[in-house]
Design a protein around this motif. Structure first.
Motif, PDB file in Angstrom:
ATOM      1  N   ASP A 277      16.844 -14.328 -19.789  1.00 55.53           N
ATOM      2  CA  ASP A 277      15.901 -12.850 -20.785  1.00 55.53           C
ATOM      3  C   ASP A 277      14.627 -13.600 -21.290  1.00 55.53           C
ATOM      4  O   ASP A 277      13.517 -12.302 -20.969  1.00 55.53           O
ATOM      5  N   LYS A 278      14.627 -14.750 -21.479  1.00 52.22           N
ATOM      6  CA  LYS A 278      12.619 -14.848 -21.925  1.00 52.22           C
ATOM      7  C   LYS A 278      12.086 -14.845 -20.883  1.00 52.22           C
ATOM      8  O   LYS A 278      10.728 -14.645 -20.964  1.00 52.22           O
ATOM      9  N   ILE A 279      12.609 -15.397 -19.512  1.00 50.78           N
ATOM     10  CA  ILE A 279      11.749 -15.087 -18.498  1.00 50.78           C
ATOM     11  C   ILE A 279      11.222 -14.053 -17.926  1.00 50.78           C
ATOM     12  O   ILE A 279      10.215 -13.685 -17.965  1.00 50.78           O
ATOM     13  N   ASP A 280      12.201 -13.376 -17.978  1.00 52.88           N
ATOM     14  CA  ASP A 280      12.244 -11.844 -17.969  1.00 52.88           C
ATOM     15  C   ASP A 280      11.011 -10.885 -18.920  1.00 52.88           C
ATOM     16  O   ASP A 280      10.087 -10.147 -18.447  1.00 52.88           O
ATOM     17  N   ASN A 281      11.472 -11.351 -20.511  1.00 47.34           N
ATOM     18  CA  ASN A 281      10.529 -10.637 -21.162  1.00 47.34           C
ATOM     19  C   ASN A 281       9.189 -11.581 -20.845  1.00 47.34           C
ATOM     20  O   ASN A 281       7.466 -10.388 -21.336  1.00 47.34           O
ATOM     21  N   LEU A 282       8.988 -12.275 -20.019  1.00 44.76           N
ATOM     22  CA  LEU A 282       7.510 -13.123 -19.994  1.00 44.76           C
ATOM     23  C   LEU A 282       6.633 -12.719 -19.291  1.00 44.76           C
ATOM     24  O   LEU A 282       5.688 -11.823 -18.881  1.00 44.76           O
ATOM     25  N   LEU A 283       7.452 -12.137 -18.278  1.00 45.28           N
ATOM     26  CA  LEU A 283       6.594 -11.529 -16.696  1.00 45.28           C
ATOM     27  C   LEU A 283       6.646 -10.323 -16.775  1.00 45.28           C
ATOM     28  O   LEU A 283       5.406  -9.846 -16.510  1.00 45.28           O
ATOM     29  N   SER A 284       7.383  -9.600 -17.561  1.00 43.46           N
ATOM     30  CA  SER A 284       7.395  -8.193 -18.530  1.00 43.46           C
ATOM     31  C   SER A 284       5.413  -8.178 -19.233  1.00 43.46           C
ATOM     32  O   SER A 284       4.493  -7.430 -18.786  1.00 43.46           O
ATOM     33  N   VAL A 285       5.598  -9.112 -19.868  1.00 44.94           N
ATOM     34  CA  VAL A 285       4.415  -9.387 -20.448  1.00 44.94           C
ATOM     35  C   VAL A 285       3.151  -9.611 -20.301  1.00 44.94           C
ATOM     36  O   VAL A 285       1.899  -8.948 -19.918  1.00 44.94           O
ATOM     37  N   GLN A 286       3.208 -10.384 -18.585  1.00 46.44           N
ATOM     38  CA  GLN A 286       2.382 -10.941 -18.395  1.00 46.44           C
ATOM     39  C   GLN A 286       1.768  -9.509 -17.171  1.00 46.44           C
ATOM     40  O   GLN A 286       0.827  -9.943 -16.975  1.00 46.44           O
ATOM     41  N   SER A 287       3.153  -9.425 -16.400  1.00 44.09           N
ATOM     42  CA  SER A 287       2.591  -7.776 -16.071  1.00 44.09           C
ATOM     43  C   SER A 287       1.737  -6.786 -16.934  1.00 44.09           C
ATOM     44  O   SER A 287       0.851  -6.334 -16.269  1.00 44.09           O
ATOM     45  N   ALA A 288       2.285  -6.980 -18.080  1.00 47.70           N
ATOM     46  CA  ALA A 288       1.586  -5.920 -18.626  1.00 47.70           C
ATOM     47  C   ALA A 288      -0.196  -6.020 -19.076  1.00 47.70           C
ATOM     48  O   ALA A 288      -1.290  -5.141 -18.905  1.00 47.70           O
ATOM     49  N   THR A 289       0.133  -7.597 -19.085  1.00 47.89           N
ATOM     50  CA  THR A 289      -1.598  -8.374 -19.485  1.00 47.89           C
ATOM     51  C   THR A 289      -2.270  -7.799 -17.939  1.00 47.89           C
ATOM     52  O   THR A 289      -4.089  -7.500 -18.494  1.00 47.89           O
ATOM     53  N   GLN A 290      -2.380  -7.911 -16.839  1.00 51.23           N
ATOM     54  CA  GLN A 290      -2.372  -8.034 -15.962  1.00 51.23           C
ATOM     55  C   GLN A 290      -2.829  -6.689 -15.217  1.00 51.23           C
ATOM     56  O   GLN A 290      -4.086  -6.674 -15.338  1.00 51.23           O
ATOM     57  N   THR A 291      -2.274  -5.574 -15.776  1.00 51.17           N
ATOM     58  CA  THR A 291      -2.350  -4.033 -15.803  1.00 51.17           C
ATOM     59  C   THR A 291      -3.746  -3.482 -16.311  1.00 51.17           C
ATOM     60  O   THR A 291      -4.505  -2.630 -16.540  1.00 51.17           O
ATOM     61  N   VAL A 292      -3.651  -4.563 -18.457  1.00 58.59           N
ATOM     62  CA  VAL A 292      -4.888  -3.941 -19.332  1.00 58.59           C
ATOM     63  C   VAL A 292      -6.171  -4.307 -18.408  1.00 58.59           C
ATOM     64  O   VAL A 292      -6.785  -3.904 -18.766  1.00 58.59           O
ATOM     65  N   SER A 293      -5.659  -5.024 -17.894  1.00 56.12           N
ATOM     66  CA  SER A 293      -7.030  -5.705 -17.201  1.00 56.12           C
ATOM     67  C   SER A 293      -7.761  -5.080 -15.997  1.00 56.12           C
ATOM     68  O   SER A 293      -8.836  -5.459 -16.058  1.00 56.12           O
ATOM     69  N   LEU A 294      -6.901  -4.155 -15.348  1.00 62.29           N
ATOM     70  CA  LEU A 294      -7.398  -3.440 -14.859  1.00 62.29           C
ATOM     71  C   LEU A 294      -8.999  -1.799 -14.987  1.00 62.29           C
ATOM     72  O   LEU A 294      -9.238  -1.885 -14.859  1.00 62.29           O
ATOM     73  N   LEU A 295      -8.243  -1.943 -16.855  1.00 62.75           N
ATOM     74  CA  LEU A 295      -9.090  -0.954 -17.418  1.00 62.75           C
ATOM     75  C   LEU A 295     -10.902  -1.238 -16.826  1.00 62.75           C
ATOM     76  O   LEU A 295     -10.963  -2.417 -17.409  1.00 62.75           O
ATOM     77  N   GLY A 296     -11.711  -0.050 -17.038  1.00 61.08           N
ATOM     78  CA  GLY A 296     -12.869  -0.364 -16.750  1.00 61.08           C
ATOM     79  C   GLY A 296     -13.773  -0.440 -15.755  1.00 61.08           C
ATOM     80  O   GLY A 296     -14.705  -0.933 -14.766  1.00 61.08           O
ATOM     81  N   ARG A 297     -12.670  -1.489 -14.639  1.00 63.57           N
ATOM     82  CA  ARG A 297     -12.667  -2.176 -13.043  1.00 63.57           C
ATOM     83  C   ARG A 297     -12.528  -0.210 -11.983  1.00 63.57           C
ATOM     84  O   ARG A 297     -11.815   0.478 -11.688  1.00 63.57           O
ATOM     85  N   ASN A 298     -13.636  -0.775 -11.247  1.00 66.25           N
ATOM     86  CA  ASN A 298     -13.746   0.238  -9.951  1.00 66.25           C
ATOM     87  C   ASN A 298     -11.990  -0.631  -9.249  1.00 66.25           C
ATOM     88  O   ASN A 298     -12.184  -1.531  -8.824  1.00 66.25           O
ATOM     89  N   VAL A 299     -11.624   0.281  -8.871  1.00 64.95           N
ATOM     90  CA  VAL A 299     -10.240  -0.008  -7.847  1.00 64.95           C
ATOM     91  C   VAL A 299     -10.739   1.697  -6.476  1.00 64.95           C
ATOM     92  O   VAL A 299     -11.152   2.338  -6.511  1.00 64.95           O
ATOM     93  N   ASP A 300      -9.435   0.768  -5.303  1.00 65.64           N
ATOM     94  CA  ASP A 300      -9.510   1.584  -4.220  1.00 65.64           C
ATOM     95  C   ASP A 300      -7.914   2.220  -4.945  1.00 65.64           C
ATOM     96  O   ASP A 300      -6.824   1.109  -4.680  1.00 65.64           O
ATOM     97  N   VAL A 301      -7.544   3.613  -4.448  1.00 66.04           N
ATOM     98  CA  VAL A 301      -5.857   3.954  -4.665  1.00 66.04           C
ATOM     99  C   VAL A 301      -5.772   4.321  -3.483  1.00 66.04           C
ATOM    100  O   VAL A 301      -6.237   5.603  -2.903  1.00 66.04           O
ATOM    101  N   GLN A 302      -4.815   4.224  -2.907  1.00 66.04           N
ATOM    102  CA  GLN A 302      -4.299   5.179  -1.640  1.00 66.04           C
ATOM    103  C   GLN A 302      -2.926   5.526  -2.311  1.00 66.04           C
ATOM    104  O   GLN A 302      -2.452   5.209  -3.253  1.00 66.04           O
ATOM    105  N   THR A 303      -3.210   6.945  -2.058  1.00 63.82           N
ATOM    106  CA  THR A 303      -2.131   8.107  -1.938  1.00 63.82           C
ATOM    107  C   THR A 303      -1.578   8.682  -1.044  1.00 63.82           C
ATOM    108  O   THR A 303      -2.014   8.081  -0.040  1.00 63.82           O
ATOM    109  N   ASP A 304      -1.078   9.613  -1.499  1.00 66.23           N
ATOM    110  CA  ASP A 304       0.323  10.753  -0.683  1.00 66.23           C
ATOM    111  C   ASP A 304      -1.157  10.848   0.935  1.00 66.23           C
ATOM    112  O   ASP A 304      -0.537  10.763   2.117  1.00 66.23           O
ATOM    113  N   THR A 305      -2.430  11.058   0.645  1.00 71.51           N
ATOM    114  CA  THR A 305      -3.299  12.301   1.952  1.00 71.51           C
ATOM    115  C   THR A 305      -4.420  11.360   1.410  1.00 71.51           C
ATOM    116  O   THR A 305      -5.113  11.515   3.133  1.00 71.51           O
ATOM    117  N   ALA A 306      -5.133  10.283   0.639  1.00 66.32           N
ATOM    118  CA  ALA A 306      -5.957  10.255   0.974  1.00 66.32           C
ATOM    119  C   ALA A 306      -6.123   8.933  -0.028  1.00 66.32           C
ATOM    120  O   ALA A 306      -5.633   8.091  -0.680  1.00 66.32           O
TER     121      ALA A 306
END
Length: 135
Positions: free
Chosen positions: A66-95
């Protein structure tokens, strides 16, 4: 005035393992086993202690998972927040779109990105799995 009993704040008694039994239920089973054992063939002390150790080990392993699952969730959230302000390429259904991550929100513990594309439009509810590259 009635006084209500103090409930245990520990999560050990409330959490349930994969068998559907909490620690309190497992201890109740052991107590019942001792109560109804044959007096002419009592349970060996070593076996009894071994069973208690196995139950304790099982509970600790479940808590660690349970604690490892919680740690992975927090790590994922932290990595996602680090994308703020960054330029990204996103694949959508059309382009394939290029833009800047403007906000991050979490729906059902899954990160959702809002991206402002180069054309000035906003792509909402983009998933991490749609990101092709980060610059």
């Amino acid at each position: 005035m009635a006084i209500s009993p103090v409930s245990s704040s520990t999560s050990v008694n409330k959490q349930i393992d994969s068998l559907g039994l909490d620690m309190q239920s497992l201890l109740q089973i052991i107590l019942t086993q001792l109560t109804y054992q044959d007096p002419l063939k009592p349970v060996d002390n070593f076996e009894f202690v071994s069973q208690l150790a196995q139950f304790t080990s099982l509970e600790q392993a479940r808590q660690m998972t349970d604690k490892i699952d919680n740690l992975l969730s927090v790590q994922s959230a932290t990595q996602t927040v680090s994308l703020l302000g960054r330029n990204v390429d996103v694949q959508t259904d059309t382009a394939l779109l290029t833009g800047v991550v403007k906000s991050v929100s979490f729906a059902n513990s899954q990160p959702q990105l809002t991206i402002e594309t180069e054309s000035g439009s906003f792509l909402t509810n983009a998933n991490i799995s749609q990101i092709v590259s980060v610059r």
